[in-house]
Design a protein around this motif. Structure first.
Motif: not given
Length: 283
Positions: A106-129
């Motif tokens: 929706m908001f970053r239509p030129r995204y890459t798969d790596t960007q999508v994955l790393l967002t979830g990965v970094e969010a998991s670390i940041a929230t200590r999940v």
């Protein structure tokens, strides 16, 4: 403005906690995330599980959506998941990847798969999940197939389609009790050997070794591993940090493997392997 993303679940072949290196196998249990944006502000979640981590969801959205868009949009997220949460079946990785994918669409239509994955990965670390970011889990959920990774380097070491003549039995115990996952590092050499097996493509040796080592710490009985192998499984292990146990077998042996769990308290599910990549479309 709306987008709907579908991401699948996974099971562990090698736990990454001890060494930062892991291996996982995609299964067909799925998560659907529908993200809507309206005039307003705030992040609002509607989920079919009360145990969902709202901190993780919020962090994924905050990292996926540009700040100027967050300030003028009310983001609503509808989550539907077939994956039991809190059992080591990669629900957090699937959910974070699905939300990230829908938001990027929706908001970053030129995204890459790596960007999508790393967002979830970094969010998991940041929230200590997750302690390592669970890059191995995220990759198997997102790409499907069997994946071997170095989580700290965020690198895929090996990835291939899982043979479709295989299926997976997942035992979900009644008790959610887990052991002390930090103690897994005491067996770092064992888990490194299991990962070496996986890197070489010897996935079932890797899974059994991981299962025997992990069960001694993660509140599972190592004798269960031997029992399930005797019933015809190729590989069996505690999945993630438990307490679920996953077994992989050829389809003609899957009912026999399922019956081998009959004496344990809990429920048993059968899943198919998944080789499909995550998908997203605008509504």
């Amino acid at each position: 403005m709306q987008a709907k993303a579908t991401v699948f679940g996974a099971i562990s072949i090698v736990n990454a906690i001890a060494t930062g290196r892991g291996a996982t196998l995609g299964i067909d249990s799925m998560v659907e995330a529908t993200v809507s944006a309206y005039d307003g502000r705030g992040i609002h979640l509607q989920a079919d599980s009360s145990s969902m981590s709202t901190k993780l969801v919020n962090k994924v959205v905050e990292m996926s959506v540009p700040k100027k868009e967050l300030e003028k949009n009310r983001i609503e997220i509808l989550l539907r998941s077939q994956i039991p949460t809190g059992y080591g079946l990669k629900s957090s990785s699937a959910i974070s990847s699905a939300i990230s994918l829908a938001c990027h669409k929706m908001f970053r239509p030129r995204y890459t798969d790596t960007q999508v994955l790393l967002t979830g990965v970094e969010a998991s670390i940041a929230t200590r999940v997750s302690m390592t970011g669970a890059y191995d889990d995220a990759c198997a959920c997102y790409y499907g197939g069997t994946v071997v990774t170095d989580n700290y380097k965020r690198k895929i070491i090996r990835m291939e389609r899982t043979p479709v003549n295989l299926a997976v039995v997942v035992f979900v115990p009644r008790s959610r009790k887990r052991g002390n996952i930090k103690q897994l590092k005491m067996l770092g050499g064992v888990f490194q050997r299991a990962w070496d097996f996986a890197r070489e493509g010897h996935y079932w040796n890797a899974m059994v070794l991981n299962g025997l080592a992990g069960s001694t710490i993660l509140n599972s009985d190592p004798r269960t591993v031997a029992k399930i192998i005797e019933a015809g499984a190729l590989g069996v292990s505690v999945s993630g940090n438990g307490p679920a146990i996953a077994a992989v077998a050829k389809k003609e042996r899957i009912n026999r493997v399922k019956k081998a769990f009959a004496g344990l308290e809990g429920r048993t599910l059968i899943a198919q392997v998944n080789n499909k990549k995550a998908s997203v479309h605008e509504l």
